[in-house]
Design a protein around this motif. Structure first.
Motif, PDB file in Angstrom:
ATOM      1  N   GLU A 213     -14.461   1.979   8.112  1.00 53.03           N
ATOM      2  CA  GLU A 213     -12.955   0.953   6.984  1.00 53.03           C
ATOM      3  C   GLU A 213     -11.931   1.796   7.157  1.00 53.03           C
ATOM      4  O   GLU A 213     -10.643   1.442   6.768  1.00 53.03           O
ATOM      5  CB  GLU A 213     -13.465  -0.032   6.329  1.00 53.03           C
ATOM      6  N   TYR A 230      -4.080  -1.685   2.779  1.00 54.00           N
ATOM      7  CA  TYR A 230      -3.446  -2.522   2.360  1.00 54.00           C
ATOM      8  C   TYR A 230      -3.079  -1.653   0.399  1.00 54.00           C
ATOM      9  O   TYR A 230      -2.509  -1.741  -0.021  1.00 54.00           O
ATOM     10  CB  TYR A 230      -4.379  -4.441   1.675  1.00 54.00           C
ATOM     11  N   LEU A 236       1.834   3.082  -1.717  1.00 54.11           N
ATOM     12  CA  LEU A 236       3.566   3.770  -2.040  1.00 54.11           C
ATOM     13  C   LEU A 236       4.603   2.641  -2.079  1.00 54.11           C
ATOM     14  O   LEU A 236       5.438   3.450  -3.008  1.00 54.11           O
ATOM     15  CB  LEU A 236       3.083   3.840  -0.269  1.00 54.11           C
ATOM     16  N   VAL A 237       4.286   1.731  -1.899  1.00 51.97           N
ATOM     17  CA  VAL A 237       5.402   0.816  -2.122  1.00 51.97           C
ATOM     18  C   VAL A 237       5.866   0.654  -3.671  1.00 51.97           C
ATOM     19  O   VAL A 237       7.139   0.533  -4.244  1.00 51.97           O
ATOM     20  CB  VAL A 237       5.441  -0.882  -1.792  1.00 51.97           C
ATOM     21  N   GLY A 240       6.948   4.429  -4.522  1.00 52.70           N
ATOM     22  CA  GLY A 240       9.071   4.341  -4.076  1.00 52.70           C
ATOM     23  C   GLY A 240       9.306   2.957  -5.568  1.00 52.70           C
ATOM     24  O   GLY A 240      10.757   4.242  -5.298  1.00 52.70           O
ATOM     25  N   ASN A 241       9.049   1.931  -4.938  1.00 54.41           N
ATOM     26  CA  ASN A 241      10.206   1.593  -6.706  1.00 54.41           C
ATOM     27  C   ASN A 241      10.691   2.258  -7.530  1.00 54.41           C
ATOM     28  O   ASN A 241      11.342   1.984  -8.160  1.00 54.41           O
ATOM     29  CB  ASN A 241       9.285   0.265  -6.787  1.00 54.41           C
ATOM     30  N   PHE A 258       0.451  -7.077  -6.129  1.00 54.68           N
ATOM     31  CA  PHE A 258      -0.299  -6.563  -5.534  1.00 54.68           C
ATOM     32  C   PHE A 258      -1.235  -5.566  -5.630  1.00 54.68           C
ATOM     33  O   PHE A 258      -2.381  -5.544  -4.643  1.00 54.68           O
ATOM     34  CB  PHE A 258       0.944  -6.080  -4.582  1.00 54.68           C
TER      35      PHE A 258
ATOM     36  N   ARG B  37      12.277   8.924   0.054  1.00 54.19           N
ATOM     37  CA  ARG B  37      11.727   7.706   0.706  1.00 54.19           C
ATOM     38  C   ARG B  37      11.703   6.284  -0.354  1.00 54.19           C
ATOM     39  O   ARG B  37      11.311   5.195   0.489  1.00 54.19           O
ATOM     40  CB  ARG B  37      10.550   7.541   1.389  1.00 54.19           C
ATOM     41  N   LEU B  41      11.032   1.989   0.546  1.00 58.51           N
ATOM     42  CA  LEU B  41       9.936   1.305   0.290  1.00 58.51           C
ATOM     43  C   LEU B  41       9.913   0.012  -1.301  1.00 58.51           C
ATOM     44  O   LEU B  41       9.192  -0.900  -0.692  1.00 58.51           O
ATOM     45  CB  LEU B  41       8.937   2.709  -0.975  1.00 58.51           C
ATOM     46  N   ARG B  42      11.583   0.102  -1.620  1.00 57.79           N
ATOM     47  CA  ARG B  42      11.691  -0.673  -2.354  1.00 57.79           C
ATOM     48  C   ARG B  42      12.260  -2.247  -1.580  1.00 57.79           C
ATOM     49  O   ARG B  42      11.760  -3.010  -1.808  1.00 57.79           O
ATOM     50  CB  ARG B  42      13.218  -0.326  -3.441  1.00 57.79           C
ATOM     51  N   MET B  44      10.826  -2.492   1.206  1.00 60.60           N
ATOM     52  CA  MET B  44       9.670  -2.997   1.760  1.00 60.60           C
ATOM     53  C   MET B  44       9.082  -4.029   0.811  1.00 60.60           C
ATOM     54  O   MET B  44       8.482  -4.785   1.580  1.00 60.60           O
ATOM     55  CB  MET B  44       9.019  -1.973   2.513  1.00 60.60           C
ATOM     56  N   GLY B  45       8.975  -3.044  -0.420  1.00 62.95           N
ATOM     57  CA  GLY B  45       8.911  -4.519  -1.592  1.00 62.95           C
ATOM     58  C   GLY B  45       8.610  -5.450  -1.950  1.00 62.95           C
ATOM     59  O   GLY B  45       8.609  -6.275  -1.430  1.00 62.95           O
ATOM     60  N   GLN B  48       7.992  -7.824   1.022  1.00 66.17           N
ATOM     61  CA  GLN B  48       6.614  -8.481   1.371  1.00 66.17           C
ATOM     62  C   GLN B  48       6.678  -9.760   0.636  1.00 66.17           C
ATOM     63  O   GLN B  48       5.769  -9.873   0.428  1.00 66.17           O
ATOM     64  CB  GLN B  48       5.829  -7.014   0.848  1.00 66.17           C
ATOM     65  N   GLY B  49       8.006  -9.585  -1.182  1.00 70.61           N
ATOM     66  CA  GLY B  49       8.036 -10.586  -2.003  1.00 70.61           C
ATOM     67  C   GLY B  49       7.736 -11.569  -1.755  1.00 70.61           C
ATOM     68  O   GLY B  49       7.526 -12.491  -1.579  1.00 70.61           O
ATOM     69  N   LYS B  52       5.116 -13.899   1.207  1.00 65.78           N
ATOM     70  CA  LYS B  52       4.437 -14.090   0.406  1.00 65.78           C
ATOM     71  C   LYS B  52       4.086 -15.886  -0.045  1.00 65.78           C
ATOM     72  O   LYS B  52       4.889 -16.602   0.228  1.00 65.78           O
ATOM     73  CB  LYS B  52       4.651 -13.835  -1.575  1.00 65.78           C
ATOM     74  N   TRP B 187      -2.540 -15.334  -3.665  1.00 68.67           N
ATOM     75  CA  TRP B 187      -0.988 -15.478  -2.605  1.00 68.67           C
ATOM     76  C   TRP B 187      -1.762 -15.135  -1.372  1.00 68.67           C
ATOM     77  O   TRP B 187      -2.598 -14.576  -1.026  1.00 68.67           O
ATOM     78  CB  TRP B 187       0.125 -14.675  -2.953  1.00 68.67           C
ATOM     79  N   ILE B 189      -0.322 -12.173   1.732  1.00 69.87           N
ATOM     80  CA  ILE B 189       1.276 -11.908   2.228  1.00 69.87           C
ATOM     81  C   ILE B 189       1.451 -12.285   4.119  1.00 69.87           C
ATOM     82  O   ILE B 189       0.089 -11.951   4.676  1.00 69.87           O
ATOM     83  CB  ILE B 189       0.825 -10.173   2.213  1.00 69.87           C
ATOM     84  N   GLN B 191       2.068 -10.963   7.422  1.00 67.66           N
ATOM     85  CA  GLN B 191       2.886  -9.204   7.509  1.00 67.66           C
ATOM     86  C   GLN B 191       3.050  -9.081   8.660  1.00 67.66           C
ATOM     87  O   GLN B 191       2.772  -9.823   9.390  1.00 67.66           O
ATOM     88  CB  GLN B 191       1.497  -8.477   7.137  1.00 67.66           C
ATOM     89  N   ARG B 199       1.109  -7.806  12.440  1.00 70.51           N
ATOM     90  CA  ARG B 199      -0.941  -6.803  13.260  1.00 70.51           C
ATOM     91  C   ARG B 199      -2.318  -6.848  12.617  1.00 70.51           C
ATOM     92  O   ARG B 199      -1.734  -7.651  11.535  1.00 70.51           O
ATOM     93  CB  ARG B 199      -0.026  -5.675  11.709  1.00 70.51           C
ATOM     94  N   SER B 202      -7.540  -5.520   9.093  1.00 73.94           N
ATOM     95  CA  SER B 202      -8.371  -5.288   8.769  1.00 73.94           C
ATOM     96  C   SER B 202      -8.264  -6.095   7.162  1.00 73.94           C
ATOM     97  O   SER B 202      -9.753  -7.045   6.720  1.00 73.94           O
ATOM     98  CB  SER B 202      -9.006  -3.839   8.737  1.00 73.94           C
ATOM     99  N   PRO B 205      -4.652  -9.219   3.322  1.00 77.15           N
ATOM    100  CA  PRO B 205      -4.067  -9.142   1.771  1.00 77.15           C
ATOM    101  C   PRO B 205      -3.909 -10.134   1.333  1.00 77.15           C
ATOM    102  O   PRO B 205      -3.027 -10.876   1.917  1.00 77.15           O
ATOM    103  CB  PRO B 205      -2.379  -8.565   2.531  1.00 77.15           C
ATOM    104  N   GLN B 207      -4.662 -12.631  -1.993  1.00 78.38           N
ATOM    105  CA  GLN B 207      -5.571 -12.839  -3.728  1.00 78.38           C
ATOM    106  C   GLN B 207      -6.006 -14.213  -3.405  1.00 78.38           C
ATOM    107  O   GLN B 207      -5.332 -15.236  -3.587  1.00 78.38           O
ATOM    108  CB  GLN B 207      -4.528 -12.305  -4.453  1.00 78.38           C
TER     109      GLN B 207
END
Lengths: 380, 665
Positions: A213, A230, A236-237, A240-241, A258, B37, B41-42, B44-45, B48-49, B52, B187, B189, B191, B199, B202, B205, B207
């Motif tokens: 996996e 995941y 990475l997030v 990046g943050n 997360f 990047r 990424l920020r 994307m974060g 993502q929040g 949720k 939570w 996510i 996605q 998507r 596997s 995501p 919790q």
């Protein structure tokens, strides 16, 4: 008094580097574990307190290793190896008898848990250093020089793999190759051995579901920068943050919500989020500095055993640190290897500190090579 | 460089270059992620929040020490699916259609959703959800959540507090232990990739929520209901504007019951005034009155500045202390220290306080914990008022000894009496017995904590003896429980309103504990502004203590173990009411001056079953009865006036609890 006198002869730069890493690690474990500790134990300092206890034990181990002449290790290399093999077998046996469902990585004695794979890599390094020291002229001979250590470490690796702890086994393999290379083994022998090992390891790797996996997740990343793993995505997030200067101590979002295992394998992500690229750069450079100091120590060491031992111990620290950094940045699949001195993890921290203690002892040995008065006062 | 090293140098250099190469590579990788990047990424974060879905945790319950529930949750379930992972759509469809009766098409559309999570139905009751709960499917998400209910309604409501609609604690234990009760929400996510499609993934995501911990209080629901019941009845009967009560265990410091009236039902709290939410036992401070007399008394005993047999001239109910005249409720003549306490003589206790002195008295006030927080585990506590000696006026010493010019909380009063009961130790109030994590681990377990020792055990034993007399023959007889030794003290304080003491508004109080020889329970009862007639601590508050404790004895067999095993005493008790009535009548009728003679009564002579009869000839009836009782005998009275004849005569050795006939003239 004699301890103080001889303490002056230790490599203080190396000691300081390690201390800085330990301080950073302690702060980061506190910062990253409060939430998860609150969740699991209803107490924000559970992991932190346990870390402090282990840190205390580790530092005691380090001081002990600093004070004991490392040459003694040469004499105990063989028995130590045998004991390690017995413990490895015992770990698996206890696991099979008791039928626990978690991996058989720990051997319990009362409330004390020993991760035997950590012991195995330590024993292998001492054994190989002793072996190269004794047989340094015959190391180029395949049957009598090269093969025996390969067989022995192969056995150790096999015992570690069945725990299952594939990553540590791979690290032991890597260290074996590097040490034999340093020791003067023929390049052709090394390449052949490495090829065979990889050929054997691929089916082993594929035997466990979770490893497939992880690897699938890694290669699936091609279409998307974030990939589909995941944990790595979150890592990475987080990184990046953090940006260049970071979001500040305790401000990480990743650890709150997360990122699973924020205080162990992925502590570097939290570090990167809270202290930014500058923080990460500092950590990587400190590990490089450990390596550089060890080369300096080895240069002045008269003893082949000392050179091999010191180099190997620092190389394995570098391997751990770099693999961990590669994992959190998504360069290699998730391995479960911690970053030395910073990740939460008991046996690992203690073994790593003992390794540093031994390197420091080697550094003292070269400075007192003319007359080992300090040592004689200590142990005489 | 050593010779040994030279041999290995080329290969070590080769390894070093690889290490440096790897180091540069990793540094570059971090630089790429964190610097180049970073902005992507920020974002994307953040996205993502936003995607949720919160899976709420179930709030922990609050229970009493016998695991009876104070706060519970009605469980509701929400059901959702991850359409990509659903293995058996038909089974889920069948089950949910059967429950809700909605069309299959309605749900079917959700199964073909492109998102990775869809709610099928939210907030289904526990009772109808069984068939869905049984389904095992990787793509089927079950989420449990609860609405708070308080099955005990008004009982203990001020301790427990309540939550808002989002299950956040707003007051009481719900607020104080919110972080433990709350648990942690989980939570999922949602996605989607850049093109808005979900998507196949596997690693799901997700919790899972961690439920809140269960809080076990030291409170006993039975005790709590009895106390609440009795106090609200009494408040109604006496026309008081409010009442407070607390029961604690003196040795552990655990609070068993704590209530104030008026109270409220947390299930419908909007129907009540917010004043009723307040746990006034800990928040409200008042001037305690005579219940505070234990402070100068214990101080005097500890410092040994007053002997037990010393007699004080109580000035026939008046005492001019530094220009201010203090009155007694009755015209007392000569009283010994125990008698001063027994009769709650103001003049007497002022004289004792004078012997103690201002500094020492203040020291003992603080030692008893007045004027500082007790450290109870819920917030909002008042610390009361205890002025430092430099702020005292000329008569403050006297006022304080009477329980004025100080303010205390009911809680502080209870722990002060607890210290007398347990042999001198001020305990820290305990309200939370333990906190149990959903995993079964114990997060917190309370253990008794001593704040300080106020006085040696010997002193406190002496003090309890005096308090037993208060209940047996003094002002506290309304608190007497047949067959038990109760110790206690009444208090009647004028309310201090607009700079002067009110003549019509009082605070009636009773503080006591039992069984006196091995105290198990300490109780304090406060009535605020009862009607005149009930304004006395004795008539107003003491009966509440008696009723509460009687009901507890009947309910809880455990207490019986501590019942004194004195067969003879039972007879004595039978006799008490009559003598007491006689005493009262006489006291009311005649104001006989107390003769200025005293008799030395040595209680220590009495061996286990025999006593020496004291000389009471010439004494007033009241005094004679006290002396006879103190000696362990039962007076039998005829006539009125001073004692003329006694049988058996002075110095005779006789059985404990036997009669002594007194003829008066």
């Amino acid at each position: 008094m004699s301890i103080l006198i001889s303490a002056k002869k230790y490599d203080k730069t190396l000691l300081s580097i390690v201390m800085i890493l330990l301080i950073i690690g302690t702060v980061m474990i506190f910062s990253s574990s409060t939430n998860i500790s609150m969740d699991k134990y209803g107490n924000g300092t559970y992991y932190f307190r346990r870390h402090l206890i282990r840190l205390g034990l580790g530092l005691t181990g380090m001081v002990a290793a600093m004070m004991i002449d490392y040459r003694i290790l040469k004499k105990i290399a063989a028995p130590f190896m045998i004991v390690t093999i017995i413990l490895l077998v015992l770990t698996k046996a206890v696991y099979l008898v008791e039928g626990n469902h978690s991996p058989a990585r720990w051997l319990y004695y009362g409330s004390f848990a020993l991760q035997t794979s950590d012991l195995a890599r330590f024993a292998s390094i001492i054994y190989l250093a002793t072996y190269i020291d004794r047989k340094r002229d015959r190391i180029k001979d395949f049957t009598y020089g090269f093969l025996p250590p390969v067989v022995i470490t192969g056995l150790i690796m096999a015992l570690v793999v069945i725990q299952p702890d594939f990553s540590t086994a791979a690290v032991i393999g890597l260290i074996t190759i590097v040490m034999l290379f340093m020791g003067g083994a023929k390049i052709s022998h090394l390449i052949a051995t490495a090829s065979v090992s990889v050929a054997v390891m691929i089916p082993v790797l594929m035997a466990a579901h979770y490893r497939i996996e992880r690897i699938k997740a890694y290669f699936d990343a091609s279409s998307n920068f974030l990939g589909t793993n995941y944990q790595v995505q979150q890592s990475l997030v987080s990184l990046g943050n953090g940006g260049v200067t970071g979001v500040g101590l305790g401000e990480s979002l990743g650890k709150n919500l997360f990122l699973p295992a924020p205080h162990t394998d992925f502590i570097l992500s939290i570090m990167g989020e809270e202290f930014g690229f500058i923080g990460i750069f500092l950590i990587l450079t400190l590990f490089l500095a450990i390596f550089q100091r060890t080369i300096k120590i080895s240069k002045e060491c008269t003893d082949v055993f000392g050179i091999m031992l010191g180099m190997a111990l620092s190389i394995q620290l570098i391997i751990y640190a770099f693999i961990n950094a590669a994992v959190v940045t998504g360069v290699v699949p998730t391995t479960g290897l911690p970053i030395p001195f910073i990740s939460f993890g008991g046996t690992n921290l203690m073994v790593n500190l003992i390794c540093i203690g031994i390197i420091l002892n080697i550094s003292m040995a070269k400075r007192t090579v003319k007359h080992r008065k300090g040592a004689r006062i200590l142990f005489g | 460089m050593t010779k040994s090293f030279t041999k290995f140098r080329p290969r070590i250099l080769f390894i070093s270059s690889i290490v440096i190469l790897l180091w540069s590579g990793l540094t570059m990788r971090f630089f790429y992620i964190q610097v180049i990047r970073s902005a992507d990424l920020r974002e994307m974060g953040l996205k993502q929040g936003q995607n949720k879905v919160i899976l709420p945790s179930v709030r922990g319950s609050i229970k009493d020490r016998n695991f009876k529930s104070f706060a519970e949750n009605v469980i509701h379930y929400s059901f959702g699916i991850n359409p990509n992972l659903v293995e058996n759509e038909q089974i889920i469809l069948d089950a949910i259609v059967k429950i809700t009766g909605k069309s299959r098409e309605y749900y079917h559309s959700k199964f073909s959703s492109t998102r990775s999570f869809e709610f099928l139905e939210r907030n289904l009751k526990n009772s109808i959800s069984n068939s869905l709960l049984a389904i095992k499917d990787n793509g089927f998400v079950i989420n449990k959540h609860g609405y708070r209910i308080y099955p005990q309604e008004r009982v203990g409501s001020q301790i427990i507090g309540f939550t808002d609609v989002d299950n956040n604690g707003l007051s009481g234990i719900e607020l104080e232990l919110d972080k433990h009760l709350k648990g942690r929400d989980g939570w999922i996510i949602l996605q989607t990739d850049g093109r808005g499609r979900s998507r196949q993934n596997s690693g799901n995501p997700r919790q899972s929520p961690v439920d809140g911990s269960t809080v076990i209080l030291t409170i006993d629901i039975e005790y709590q209901s009895i106390l609440r019941d009795e106090i609200s009845n009494r408040v109604e009967k006496t026309g008081a504007i409010g009442g407070m009560g607390i029961i604690i265990e003196p040795f552990s410091g655990k609070i068993l019951a704590m209530t104030s009236s008026p109270d409220f039902d947390p299930n419908n709290r909007h129907l009540y005034k917010t004043v009723a939410y307040r746990n006034r036992v800990i928040t409200d401070q008042f001037e305690p009155g005579s219940t505070f007399k234990i402070v100068p008394a214990v101080a005097a005993l500890t410092l040994n500045c007053v002997s037990l047999n010393e007699e004080f001239n109580c000035g026939f109910g008046q005492y001019n202390f530094r220009g201010h005249v203090f009155n007694d409720w009755k015209e007392f003549g000569l009283l010994t220290f125990p008698q001063i306490i027994e009769n709650s003589s103001n003049v007497g206790i002022i004289k004792i306080a004078e012997a103690v002195g201002a500094n020492k008295l203040h020291q003992f006030v603080r030692k008893f914990g007045f004027g500082s927080l007790t450290g109870i585990q819920i917030s909002g506590e008042s610390k009361g008022v205890s002025k430092s000696v430099s702020e005292w006026s000329a008569i403050t010493l006297a006022e304080i000894s009477l329980g004025h010019e100080v303010s205390v909380t009911t809680l502080q009063l209870a722990y002060a009496y607890g210290a007398i009961a347990n042999g001198g130790f001020l305990m820290k109030p305990l309200l939370v017995e333990e906190i149990i994590h959903p995993s079964g681990r114990n997060i917190y377990k309370c253990s008794p904590q001593i704040v300080r020792q106020i006085a040696p055990k010997k002193v406190m034993d002496e003090m309890s003896k005096m308090l037993v007399r208060v209940v047996n023959t003094g002002t506290g007889t309304w608190a007497k429980i047949k067959g038990w030794n109760v110790a206690g003290k009444t208090g009647t304080a004028q309310k201090f309103i607009d700079g002067e003491y009110s003549k019509t508004l009082f605070i009636a109080s009773f503080a006591g504990f039992f069984p006196a020889h091995n105290p198990q329970l300490v109780g304090v009862i406060i009535l605020e502004e009862p009607k005149i007639g009930y304004h006395w601590g004795s008539i107003g508050a003491a009966p509440v203590f008696k009723n509460v404790m009687k009901r507890i004895i009947q309910m809880d067999d455990g207490i019986l173990v501590y019942k004194p095993k004195l067969g003879k005493e039972k007879i004595a008790d039978d006799l008490h009411p009559s003598t007491f009535v006689a005493l009262n009548e006489i006291d009311l009728e005649e104001k006989t001056p107390v003769l200025m003679t005293s008799v030395y009564v040595d209680n220590s002579i009495s061996s286990e079953n025999s006593v020496v009869v004291p000389n009471v000839r010439g004494m007033s009836m009241r005094k004679a009865i006290m002396v006879i009782r103190n000696a362990g005998l039962r007076p039998k009275i005829s006539g009125s006036g001073a004692v003329r004849y006694q049988n058996p005569g002075p110095g005779t050795v006789t059985d404990l609890y036997s009669f002594c006939i007194l003829e008066l003239k």
